[in-house]
Write an enzyme that holds these catalytic residues in place. Structure first.
Site, PDB file in Angstrom:
ATOM      1  N   ASP A  36      26.886   0.379  11.558  1.00  0.00           N
ATOM      2  CA  ASP A  36      26.216   0.766  10.311  1.00  0.00           C
ATOM      3  C   ASP A  36      25.264  -0.300   9.774  1.00  0.00           C
ATOM      4  OD1 ASP A  36      27.811   3.100  10.337  1.00  0.00           O
ATOM      5  OD2 ASP A  36      29.452   1.977   9.429  1.00  0.00           O
ATOM      6  N   GLU A  37      24.686  -1.078  10.687  1.00  0.00           N
ATOM      7  CA  GLU A  37      23.771  -2.148  10.242  1.00  0.00           C
ATOM      8  C   GLU A  37      22.376  -1.607   9.934  1.00  0.00           C
ATOM      9  OE1 GLU A  37      25.400  -2.185  13.107  1.00  0.00           O
ATOM     10  OE2 GLU A  37      26.757  -3.909  13.141  1.00  0.00           O
ATOM     11  N   LYS A  58      20.697   0.294  12.421  1.00  0.00           N
ATOM     12  CA  LYS A  58      20.002   0.280  13.722  1.00  0.00           C
ATOM     13  C   LYS A  58      19.052   1.459  13.855  1.00  0.00           C
ATOM     14  CE  LYS A  58      23.731   0.572  16.149  1.00  0.00           C
ATOM     15  NZ  LYS A  58      24.749   0.320  15.146  1.00  0.00           N
ATOM     16  N   GLY A  59      19.476   2.613  13.326  1.00  0.00           N
ATOM     17  CA  GLY A  59      18.701   3.839  13.495  1.00  0.00           C
ATOM     18  C   GLY A  59      17.270   3.634  13.049  1.00  0.00           C
ATOM     19  N   ASN A  61      30.424   9.633  17.393  1.00  0.00           N
ATOM     20  CA  ASN A  61      31.038   8.811  16.340  1.00  0.00           C
ATOM     21  C   ASN A  61      29.979   7.954  15.660  1.00  0.00           C
ATOM     22  OD1 ASN A  61      30.689   7.402  18.745  1.00  0.00           O
ATOM     23  ND2 ASN A  61      32.549   6.207  18.566  1.00  0.00           N
ATOM     24  N   HIS A 113      23.179   7.578  13.058  1.00  0.00           N
ATOM     25  CA  HIS A 113      21.957   6.831  12.788  1.00  0.00           C
ATOM     26  C   HIS A 113      21.102   7.600  11.794  1.00  0.00           C
ATOM     27  CE1 HIS A 113      22.255   4.586  16.878  1.00  0.00           C
ATOM     28  NE2 HIS A 113      23.174   4.230  16.017  1.00  0.00           N
ATOM     29  N   GLN A 125      27.597   1.851  17.393  1.00  0.00           N
ATOM     30  CA  GLN A 125      28.601   1.040  16.706  1.00  0.00           C
ATOM     31  C   GLN A 125      28.111  -0.408  16.617  1.00  0.00           C
ATOM     32  OE1 GLN A 125      29.964   3.319  19.333  1.00  0.00           O
ATOM     33  NE2 GLN A 125      29.943   4.701  17.599  1.00  0.00           N
ATOM     34  N   ARG A 167      33.113   8.462   4.635  1.00  0.00           N
ATOM     35  CA  ARG A 167      34.092   7.533   4.046  1.00  0.00           C
ATOM     36  C   ARG A 167      33.373   6.367   3.357  1.00  0.00           C
ATOM     37  NH1 ARG A 167      37.833   5.986   9.103  1.00  0.00           N
ATOM     38  NH2 ARG A 167      35.853   6.163  10.183  1.00  0.00           N
TER      39      ARG A 167
HETATM   40  P1  IMP Z   1      36.307   5.834  17.101  1.00  0.00           P
HETATM   41  O1  IMP Z   1      35.065   5.231  17.687  1.00  0.00           O
HETATM   42  O2  IMP Z   1      36.080   7.154  16.443  1.00  0.00           O
HETATM   43  O3  IMP Z   1      37.431   5.847  18.099  1.00  0.00           O
HETATM   44  O4  IMP Z   1      36.814   4.864  15.910  1.00  0.00           O
HETATM   45  C1  IMP Z   1      37.276   3.540  16.141  1.00  0.00           C
HETATM   46  C2  IMP Z   1      36.830   2.589  15.049  1.00  0.00           C
HETATM   47  O5  IMP Z   1      35.425   2.396  15.129  1.00  0.00           O
HETATM   48  C3  IMP Z   1      37.110   3.092  13.638  1.00  0.00           C
HETATM   49  O6  IMP Z   1      37.417   1.979  12.817  1.00  0.00           O
HETATM   50  C4  IMP Z   1      35.793   3.694  13.212  1.00  0.00           C
HETATM   51  O7  IMP Z   1      35.627   3.685  11.811  1.00  0.00           O
HETATM   52  C5  IMP Z   1      34.817   2.727  13.884  1.00  0.00           C
HETATM   53  N1  IMP Z   1      33.519   3.340  14.176  1.00  0.00           N
HETATM   54  C6  IMP Z   1      33.232   4.229  15.154  1.00  0.00           C
HETATM   55  N2  IMP Z   1      31.930   4.558  15.120  1.00  0.00           N
HETATM   56  C7  IMP Z   1      31.382   3.858  14.141  1.00  0.00           C
HETATM   57  C8  IMP Z   1      30.039   3.732  13.624  1.00  0.00           C
HETATM   58  O8  IMP Z   1      29.080   4.348  14.109  1.00  0.00           O
HETATM   59  N3  IMP Z   1      29.883   2.891  12.579  1.00  0.00           N
HETATM   60  C9  IMP Z   1      30.902   2.173  12.059  1.00  0.00           C
HETATM   61  N4  IMP Z   1      32.144   2.242  12.487  1.00  0.00           N
HETATM   62  C10 IMP Z   1      32.394   3.067  13.530  1.00  0.00           C
END
Ligand code: IMP
Length: 471
Positions: free
Chosen positions: A51-52, A54-55, A76, A79, A262, A341
């Site tokens: 969430d820095e 990047k998009g 997950n 962007h 991520q 969230r």
């Molecule tokens: P997962 O990738 O859904 O398995 O989640 C694992 C961890 O990575 C959790 O703490 C999520 O909140 C975090 N996470 C996954 N994708 C992102 C993202 O794009 N931004 C920030 N945190 C992420």
């Protein structure tokens, strides 16, 4: 296809293994090719916990690149890109496709949810963007299926399990199947007979586990097969061998950007395990996640916020527990793009940024959300850790180590003036300039860009970085 260089380099021919067998081709020799590649391609990744921003940065930089390739993660990621006031949230599709002249690639390191992919394609098409012929999906990417989400939801909420606070997209279980060598790849999704057998077998196994361990209602394999066989037909036109596509693009002298998802501290190996995602979000993942060799990567660009956020569970040494967090969250709109969230907020953590720069080989930093700090009373920056009374720059490998950290802060003065939309360094308030100088000196990487607002145009590119990109 350049696997061997002839010793007769004056002839400048190369022997390589092409799709049709050994081929002879004229062009640059391997060392020359590497030199060209080094100038042209770049990995861009999140330097913190995701969430820095990047998009937006990928979108801005994509002007300089002809291909943008995602190498890890799945839907997950979220962007957010704002173009002329219009907001696009992309989860799977690389931001590059927002420019008609740029190709987008979803590499083999990504886990693809076909339904999420198709709904994103539809959203972009509805917005008037032409995607066909511009977007490519690796035939070797793994597929996320409904039982991955079922297992994840059940496991996250099971008593006695460490809750990670995942995005509930089935990412972890899909990567588990990949490593277990029981996953379904995109190429298999396109084969109806194989798809049916795979879904039948997998549903039998996952339903049994989920019901026995978590009391979950079983999924119906027939319904899943019918839905995914239909989706496969729509995914098929995008599918290709993207490793070949990318290597050929590089060989042809095109600039490729490898887009991380991520952040480095969520990397499965180097992140704050087990509170991480399940893929290699660091720069190394760009190699395994696309099928392009490390000699083809010219530079690594890390994107860092001027402060830090994290979503989900896990250690966060500089987390703020007072009103300053509320201020940063409100000014920075710190709510998850995927799950909505509220993000945890904290002050810039230089030991973690130095670690991130080290494991990624980061050459350039892009500092985002500078304007969010405009109204802080003061800006504490963590310059080191004390663990058991001793100063250290080492990052603990375990949770107990993190719990023992006492951050050491240097308090910087805030500029208390608007930096929003400023695009020239000299026009920033003096104290904002000092903040950036301090960050650069302490982090060990050069600052190439600064973002002062969510729009494409609210971006400052420093001259040295602009020159490096043009090289
Ligand atoms: P997962 O990738 O859904 O398995 O989640 C694992 C961890 O990575 C959790 O703490 C999520 O909140 C975090 N996470 C996954 N994708 C992102 C993202 O794009 N931004 C920030 N945190 C992420």
């Amino acid at each position: 296809m350049f696997t061997r260089t002839s010793c007769l380099s004056s002839c400048q021919y190369r022997i390589g293994y092409g799709r049709t067998g050994f081929e002879l081709a004229y062009g640059p020799t391997l060392p020359e090719q590497i030199f060209l590649n080094q100038r042209k391609s770049a990995v861009i990744l999140g330097a913190q916990w995701g969430d820095e921003g990047k998009g937006k940065i990928v979108d801005v930089l994509s002007e300089k690149f002809s291909v943008v390739a995602r190498y890890a993660g799945g839907h997950n990621a979220g962007h957010t890109v704002i173009i002329a006031g219009k907001k696009f949230v992309l989860q799977l599709i690389p931001c590059g496709v927002l420019r008609p002249e740029c190709k987008g690639v979803i590499g083999n390191g990504v886990v693809l949810d076909p339904m999420a992919f198709l709904s994103e394609v539809k959203k972009l098409k509805d917005a008037g963007l032409k995607i066909d012929g511009q977007l490519f999906v690796s035939n070797r990417a793994q597929v996320i299926l409904p039982y991955h989400r079922m297992i994840e939801l059940a496991a996250e909420n099971a008593p006695g399990r460490t809750k990670i606070g995942t995005t509930s997209r089935g990412i972890g279980p899909a990567y588990e199947d990949k490593m277990h060598r029981s996953g379904l790849r995109v190429i298999d999704l396109l084969n109806p007979a194989l798809l049916r057998t795979h879904i039948n077998n997998a549903c039998y196994e996952k339903n049994t586990i989920a019901q026995a361990l978590f009391g979950t209602e079983p999924l119906d394999p027939k319904a899943i097969y019918e839905e995914y066989a239909r989706a496969a037909e729509q995914v098929a036109p995008f599918v290709t061998d993207t490793a070949v596509l990318l290597n050929e693009a590089i060989r042809a002298g095109e600039k490729v950007m490898f887009e991380g998802a991520q952040g480095a501290l969520l990397d499965i190996d180097h992140g704050t395990y087990p509170f991480v995602t399940s893929s290699s979000s660091t720069s190394g993942g760009a190699v395994t996640g696309t099928g392009v060799g490390p000699t083809s990567i010219g530079t690594v660009i890390g994107v860092t916020k001027a402060y830090v956020t994290r979503v989900g569970e896990g250690p966060f040494p500089t987390e703020i527990h007072d009103d300053s967090a509320t201020l940063l969250r409100a000014r920075g709109q710190e709510y998850g793009a995927v799950t909505g969230r509220p993000r945890r907020c904290g002050w810039l953590d230089l030991p973690l940024l130095r670690y991130s720069n080290m494991i990624n080989g980061t050459e350039w930093l892009v500092v985002t959300k500078m304007d969010v700090l405009d109204e802080c009373a003061e800006i504490p920056v963590c310059t080191g850790y004390k663990i058991n009374g001793k100063l250290t720059d080492l990052i603990p490998a375990d949770m107990r180590g993190f719990e023992a950290i006492q951050p050491v802060y240097t308090k910087l003065k805030c500029w208390n003036a608007s930096t929003e939309g400023i695009t020239e360094f000299d026009k920033l308030p003096k104290m904002a300039q000092d903040y950036l100088h301090f960050l650069e000196r302490e982090s060990g990487a050069r600052i190439g860009m600064v973002s002062t607002g969510p729009d494409r145009d609210q971006t400052m590119t420093l001259p040295e970085f602009a020159e490096a990109l043009e090289a």
